[in-house]
Design a protein around this motif. Sequence first.
Motif, PDB file in Angstrom:
ATOM      1  N   GLN A   9       5.581   5.147 -12.164  1.00  0.00           N
ATOM      2  CA  GLN A   9       5.702   5.782 -10.850  1.00  0.00           C
ATOM      3  C   GLN A   9       5.140   4.905  -9.732  1.00  0.00           C
ATOM      4  O   GLN A   9       5.728   4.798  -8.650  1.00  0.00           O
ATOM      5  N   GLU A  10       4.005   4.267  -9.973  1.00  0.00           N
ATOM      6  CA  GLU A  10       3.362   3.466  -8.931  1.00  0.00           C
ATOM      7  C   GLU A  10       4.258   2.317  -8.469  1.00  0.00           C
ATOM      8  O   GLU A  10       4.404   2.070  -7.262  1.00  0.00           O
ATOM      9  N   LEU A  11       4.885   1.612  -9.426  1.00  0.00           N
ATOM     10  CA  LEU A  11       5.768   0.499  -9.065  1.00  0.00           C
ATOM     11  C   LEU A  11       7.049   1.005  -8.412  1.00  0.00           C
ATOM     12  O   LEU A  11       7.572   0.386  -7.482  1.00  0.00           O
ATOM     13  N   PHE A  12       7.552   2.133  -8.895  1.00  0.00           N
ATOM     14  CA  PHE A  12       8.748   2.710  -8.288  1.00  0.00           C
ATOM     15  C   PHE A  12       8.469   3.076  -6.830  1.00  0.00           C
ATOM     16  O   PHE A  12       9.296   2.842  -5.948  1.00  0.00           O
ATOM     17  N   ASN A  13       7.285   3.638  -6.571  1.00  0.00           N
ATOM     18  CA  ASN A  13       6.922   4.006  -5.201  1.00  0.00           C
ATOM     19  C   ASN A  13       6.921   2.789  -4.286  1.00  0.00           C
ATOM     20  O   ASN A  13       7.404   2.847  -3.154  1.00  0.00           O
ATOM     21  N   GLN A  14       6.370   1.685  -4.767  1.00  0.00           N
ATOM     22  CA  GLN A  14       6.323   0.469  -3.950  1.00  0.00           C
ATOM     23  C   GLN A  14       7.727  -0.002  -3.589  1.00  0.00           C
ATOM     24  O   GLN A  14       7.983  -0.417  -2.459  1.00  0.00           O
ATOM     25  N   MET A  15       8.634   0.061  -4.553  1.00  0.00           N
ATOM     26  CA  MET A  15      10.014  -0.334  -4.300  1.00  0.00           C
ATOM     27  C   MET A  15      10.709   0.647  -3.363  1.00  0.00           C
ATOM     28  O   MET A  15      11.420   0.260  -2.431  1.00  0.00           O
ATOM     29  N   THR A  26      19.878   9.797  -2.439  1.00  0.00           N
ATOM     30  CA  THR A  26      21.094   9.541  -3.220  1.00  0.00           C
ATOM     31  C   THR A  26      20.743   8.994  -4.600  1.00  0.00           C
ATOM     32  O   THR A  26      21.332   9.388  -5.615  1.00  0.00           O
ATOM     33  N   LEU A  27      19.767   8.096  -4.633  1.00  0.00           N
ATOM     34  CA  LEU A  27      19.330   7.528  -5.905  1.00  0.00           C
ATOM     35  C   LEU A  27      18.813   8.615  -6.835  1.00  0.00           C
ATOM     36  O   LEU A  27      19.036   8.577  -8.053  1.00  0.00           O
ATOM     37  N   ALA A  28      18.156   9.610  -6.268  1.00  0.00           N
ATOM     38  CA  ALA A  28      17.592  10.691  -7.078  1.00  0.00           C
ATOM     39  C   ALA A  28      18.671  11.535  -7.741  1.00  0.00           C
ATOM     40  O   ALA A  28      18.400  12.255  -8.710  1.00  0.00           O
ATOM     41  N   LEU A  29      19.903  11.450  -7.242  1.00  0.00           N
ATOM     42  CA  LEU A  29      20.986  12.267  -7.788  1.00  0.00           C
ATOM     43  C   LEU A  29      21.697  11.606  -8.961  1.00  0.00           C
ATOM     44  O   LEU A  29      22.583  12.210  -9.567  1.00  0.00           O
ATOM     45  N   THR A  30      21.327  10.373  -9.283  1.00  0.00           N
ATOM     46  CA  THR A  30      22.072   9.637 -10.304  1.00  0.00           C
ATOM     47  C   THR A  30      21.622   9.922 -11.727  1.00  0.00           C
ATOM     48  O   THR A  30      22.383   9.718 -12.669  1.00  0.00           O
ATOM     49  N   SER A  31      20.393  10.355 -11.908  1.00  0.00           N
ATOM     50  CA  SER A  31      19.932  10.706 -13.256  1.00  0.00           C
ATOM     51  C   SER A  31      18.680  11.564 -13.153  1.00  0.00           C
ATOM     52  O   SER A  31      17.994  11.570 -12.121  1.00  0.00           O
ATOM     53  N   ARG A  32      18.399  12.262 -14.231  1.00  0.00           N
ATOM     54  CA  ARG A  32      17.216  13.118 -14.222  1.00  0.00           C
ATOM     55  C   ARG A  32      15.931  12.289 -14.121  1.00  0.00           C
ATOM     56  O   ARG A  32      14.972  12.691 -13.462  1.00  0.00           O
ATOM     57  N   ALA A  38      12.008   9.672  -7.952  1.00  0.00           N
ATOM     58  CA  ALA A  38      12.300   9.615  -6.516  1.00  0.00           C
ATOM     59  C   ALA A  38      11.868  10.858  -5.764  1.00  0.00           C
ATOM     60  O   ALA A  38      11.909  10.878  -4.531  1.00  0.00           O
ATOM     61  N   THR A  39      11.468  11.886  -6.475  1.00  0.00           N
ATOM     62  CA  THR A  39      11.056  13.112  -5.790  1.00  0.00           C
ATOM     63  C   THR A  39       9.578  13.407  -5.996  1.00  0.00           C
ATOM     64  O   THR A  39       9.133  14.540  -5.840  1.00  0.00           O
ATOM     65  N   CYS A  40       8.834  12.388  -6.320  1.00  0.00           N
ATOM     66  CA  CYS A  40       7.382  12.527  -6.452  1.00  0.00           C
ATOM     67  C   CYS A  40       6.776  12.832  -5.080  1.00  0.00           C
ATOM     68  O   CYS A  40       7.060  12.146  -4.092  1.00  0.00           O
ATOM     69  N   ASP A  41       5.957  13.868  -5.006  1.00  0.00           N
ATOM     70  CA  ASP A  41       5.347  14.246  -3.725  1.00  0.00           C
ATOM     71  C   ASP A  41       4.595  13.084  -3.090  1.00  0.00           C
ATOM     72  O   ASP A  41       4.701  12.832  -1.887  1.00  0.00           O
ATOM     73  N   GLN A  42       3.814  12.373  -3.899  1.00  0.00           N
ATOM     74  CA  GLN A  42       3.004  11.287  -3.359  1.00  0.00           C
ATOM     75  C   GLN A  42       3.872  10.201  -2.739  1.00  0.00           C
ATOM     76  O   GLN A  42       3.516   9.605  -1.720  1.00  0.00           O
ATOM     77  N   LEU A  43       5.039   9.945  -3.330  1.00  0.00           N
ATOM     78  CA  LEU A  43       5.956   8.949  -2.779  1.00  0.00           C
ATOM     79  C   LEU A  43       6.361   9.323  -1.357  1.00  0.00           C
ATOM     80  O   LEU A  43       6.336   8.488  -0.451  1.00  0.00           O
ATOM     81  N   TRP A  44       6.712  10.581  -1.143  1.00  0.00           N
ATOM     82  CA  TRP A  44       7.196  10.990   0.180  1.00  0.00           C
ATOM     83  C   TRP A  44       6.066  11.079   1.198  1.00  0.00           C
ATOM     84  O   TRP A  44       6.267  10.829   2.385  1.00  0.00           O
TER      85      TRP A  44
END
Length: 351
Positions: A9-15, A26-32, A38-44
């Motif tokens: 999650q940490e590396l995904f957030n940075q990207m 849109t990316l969040a709709l491509t797979s579970r 992509a829907t992590c609260d901390q990311l947003w």
Amino acid sequence: MTSLETLPQELFNQMALDLEAADLVTLALTSRKLQTLATCDQLWIEKISADFGSRSTIIDILDDAGIEIAETVAHSTDIVPWKLSSDERETDSSISDMEEDEKTQIFSYTGEGLRCYRARYAKVFPESDDDLVSNTKHADAMIDETKQMLRAGPNANIEVFRDAALRLMVVQDSFPNSAECFYLWALMCFMLNSFKPSLRLLEIGHAINAEFSPISELAAEVRSIVETAYGNEGDAPLLNASGSGPSNQLARVLAIVFQRLDNDRDGVLNASEIGKMVKITNGQSPPAAMISQIIHAFGGQIQSKSGRKVTGWDINSLTNFYIAQTLDDPKETRSDLAKFGFDSQTLKPLP
């Protein structure tokens, strides 16, 4: 080759912080798996800071200057929060109206982080020109009101500074790139003698708009005071870290100066002794009216060691005088200390 789905999650957030919000959704709709990432609260919450500026940084800097607004901001209805309160964590109507299988198919998400981002985005980028004009007029009015509040200067009650800071927070909520907000926040810190917080805010404002001249002008003034009051490497500072009192070195020097001036050893500098101090620093004896004015500005009726009331200064009065002078002209303070027999830079006794 590493797949996005395998990233922690940490590396995904940075990207993800470099992606447009719409692309991230849109990316969040491509797979579970990507939906989870992509829907992590901390990311947003982090993306709000990345896209609109870090409000928490501003609040922390103001807090360092004694302008405490964090709790008020958290409960304000005028400012979009970093996190939504519990009663706002309701499902979007566009999602709740869908059938259950439709929700599953598009991997819908209604977490508070994304909802908070949406609310912030709507304020910063209103859909209609009318909304933009309305927001601009409201912001201009708030800034004018803030300037009016600050006309009282350093003598204003701390509540005035808090109210003014909050008004600017409302403006910054819709216009995060407003350099004038950072200038006015920095000016408040400067008025409160919090020079380092002032410089930090000015640096942020300059990064936003390097052509906003009031920032450069105030920064030059603050740096001049800081450089002289705190000195260069190897120099002894005149002020403590917050700028609200004497440094340890200055306090020791003033204690020695006080003892030298207190000829009768009663713990109070009377009019004659204060006159001697002024003559040492200015080179000539001051008129009686000037001595009286100086005494009452920083002292008054002081109880001596014998219990007798004496009109004059105690050590706190002398300290407050030099703090005020340092904030106005630190070079003059260093010059005075040299005349009392101390090195103006190191504050050590001269041989």
